[in-house]
Scaffold this active site. Structure first.
Site, short mmCIF file in Angstrom:
data_model
loop_
_atom_site.label_atom_id
_atom_site.label_comp_id
_atom_site.label_asym_id
_atom_site.label_seq_id
_atom_site.Cartn_x
_atom_site.Cartn_y
_atom_site.Cartn_z
N ARG A 184 60.83 -43.36 122.30
CA ARG A 184 59.98 -43.79 122.91
C ARG A 184 60.45 -45.45 123.06
O ARG A 184 61.13 -45.84 122.10
CB ARG A 184 58.53 -43.83 121.99
CG ARG A 184 57.93 -42.47 121.95
CD ARG A 184 56.66 -42.46 121.01
NE ARG A 184 56.05 -41.17 120.66
CZ ARG A 184 56.50 -40.32 119.77
NH1 ARG A 184 57.24 -40.92 118.85
NH2 ARG A 184 55.89 -39.33 119.64
N LYS A 208 55.34 -42.84 115.50
CA LYS A 208 54.01 -42.83 115.32
C LYS A 208 53.44 -42.62 114.10
O LYS A 208 53.77 -41.80 113.50
CB LYS A 208 53.31 -42.11 116.67
CG LYS A 208 53.23 -42.56 118.09
CD LYS A 208 52.52 -41.61 118.70
CE LYS A 208 52.52 -42.46 120.24
NZ LYS A 208 51.89 -41.28 121.27
N HIS A 279 59.65 -43.53 129.70
CA HIS A 279 59.06 -42.24 129.34
C HIS A 279 59.50 -41.12 130.02
O HIS A 279 59.85 -40.06 129.65
CB HIS A 279 57.45 -42.52 129.41
CG HIS A 279 57.09 -41.52 128.39
ND1 HIS A 279 57.04 -41.90 126.91
CD2 HIS A 279 55.95 -40.46 128.24
CE1 HIS A 279 56.50 -40.97 126.01
NE2 HIS A 279 55.79 -40.18 126.88
N ARG A 282 62.68 -40.21 128.51
CA ARG A 282 62.21 -39.15 127.30
C ARG A 282 62.07 -37.87 127.87
O ARG A 282 62.32 -37.06 126.97
CB ARG A 282 61.20 -39.88 126.69
CG ARG A 282 60.54 -39.06 125.32
CD ARG A 282 59.38 -40.05 124.67
NE ARG A 282 58.68 -39.54 123.86
CZ ARG A 282 59.03 -38.94 122.60
NH1 ARG A 282 60.01 -39.48 122.06
NH2 ARG A 282 57.95 -38.49 121.65
N HIS A 305 57.35 -35.63 117.76
CA HIS A 305 55.81 -34.92 118.06
C HIS A 305 55.15 -34.43 116.70
O HIS A 305 55.85 -33.87 115.95
CB HIS A 305 55.88 -33.78 118.99
CG HIS A 305 56.33 -34.12 120.39
ND1 HIS A 305 57.02 -33.60 121.31
CD2 HIS A 305 56.26 -35.63 120.99
CE1 HIS A 305 57.13 -34.27 122.56
NE2 HIS A 305 56.62 -35.34 122.40
N TYR A 314 57.06 -29.17 127.30
CA TYR A 314 58.17 -29.33 128.16
C TYR A 314 58.59 -27.99 128.86
O TYR A 314 59.53 -27.84 129.45
CB TYR A 314 59.15 -29.90 127.38
CG TYR A 314 58.80 -31.49 126.84
CD1 TYR A 314 59.25 -32.28 127.90
CD2 TYR A 314 58.45 -31.81 125.77
CE1 TYR A 314 58.68 -33.91 127.71
CE2 TYR A 314 58.00 -33.31 125.65
CZ TYR A 314 58.28 -34.02 126.64
OH TYR A 314 57.95 -35.41 126.22
#
Length: 333
Positions: A184, A208, A279, A282, A305, A314
């Site tokens: 990210r 995250k 993004h 990504r 994730h 995806y």
């Protein structure tokens, strides 16, 4: 929106209060004394205990202030009056003011986090949040570069990078690393020199929720990083640089806005390549990994994730691309 609004109707008064768009967003200072300290305390909980990003904390705090302001408008003088009816009328007002599905989903999540915290800390005896529903945001198929488009854009960025231009060396290293690792933009900007293991070609990334992961990168990215560190970084380094891997033109840590500008400029410089941001790189990295045979679990780990369902999105991208190719090339499509 109608089908996703809960069945229990809110009072006409509260709906009316919520439906009119506010001229200015409510602030902590507009809240009654019994409510005024709650947004800041809630934000501290999100930051210190849940380890959410500053951006997320700001968004959730703003939503919490809006919920409490609406509670006040409905006649509630402290948080014990925060019921499911109040939450529903607040969300209905947000919808009437023009909030989209994704925004409503985010704000409902903020409200649920607020009531869960209030319940856990004994401020309310029952948590109404789990019964608050909101529309599911529609996920759009992202812009994904073809492998040859990514190759062309990165090649052009590399061709334009020279010792005489440290910024161009940096920009080439930035786009190479974004595409090579799928990190990210915030993760890229947070990288320090010690986070790069050049011998093993690995990045240590803080993602995250404070989750750390290790991500590999290939030879092209390694060569771009080598050029930046050997010939570019010293020209931008100042006392403000500290250990930051990527630097802005004034020597401080490179910021996300500058990275977005860099990516757009690199892609726009190559005719026929779709314009997207960090993004998009990504998304492209994830899609190309799956198209190349990578399994979902590995891609999940690489991208950081929390759940496999996010990575599974995806697979829809790759299916859509296959369908487009089939429609374009098969004689009986």
């Amino acid at each position: 929106m109608t089908e996703s609004m809960p069945a229990e109707p809110a009072s006409a008064e509260s709906i009316s209060a919520a439906s009119a768009p506010e001229k200015t967003a409510p602030t902590d200072t507009t809240l009654a004394p019994e409510l005024a300290d709650l947004p800041a305390e809630f934000a501290r909980h999100l930051s210190l205990e849940r380890n959410l990003s500053p951006h997320t904390v700001r968004a959730y705090r703003g939503d919490a202030t809006s919920v409490l302001a609406h509670l006040q408008e409905c006649g509630g003088d402290d948080i014990t009056a925060l019921t499911l009816r109040v939450l529903r009328s607040w969300l209905a007002g947000q919808h009437a003011a023009g909030a989209g599905r994704a925004t409503l989903a985010r704000r409902a999540a903020s409200a649920r986090a607020l009531t869960a915290w209030a319940h856990a800390t004994g401020r309310i005896t029952e948590d109404p949040g789990p019964r608050l529903s909101a529309p599911t945001p529609r996920r759009q198929i992202p812009v994904v570069l073809r492998a040859q488009d990514a190759e062309a854009a990165l090649g052009a960025a590399g061709a334009g990078a020279s010792e005489a231009d440290p910024v161009a060396l940096r920009d080439h290293a930035v786009v190479e690393m974004l595409y090579a690792t799928g990190v990210r933009v915030a993760e890229l900007c947070a990288l320090d020199l010690d986070d790069v293991d050049r011998d093993a070609r690995l990045l240590t990334v803080m993602g995250k929720g404070g989750r750390q992961r290790v991500v590999p990168f290939g030879l092209p990215a390694d060569r771009a990083i080598d050029a930046w560190l050997a010939k570019g970084r010293a020209h931008l380094r100042t006392s403000a640089s500290a250990a930051a891997l990527f630097l802005g033109v004034r020597g401080g840590r490179l910021n996300q806005r500058a990275v977005r500008r860099v990516v757009h400029e690199v892609l726009r410089a190559v005719p026929g390549v779709p314009d997207t941001g960090p993004h998009g790189l990504r998304h492209s990295a994830a899609t190309h990994l799956l198209e190349g045979g990578a399994d979902l679990r590995s891609v999940q780990e690489l991208l950081g994730h929390a759940t496999l369902s996010t990575t599974q999105f995806y697979t829809h991208v790759t299916v859509e691309r296959l369908k487009a190719i089939h429609d374009r090339t098969h004689p009986r499509s």
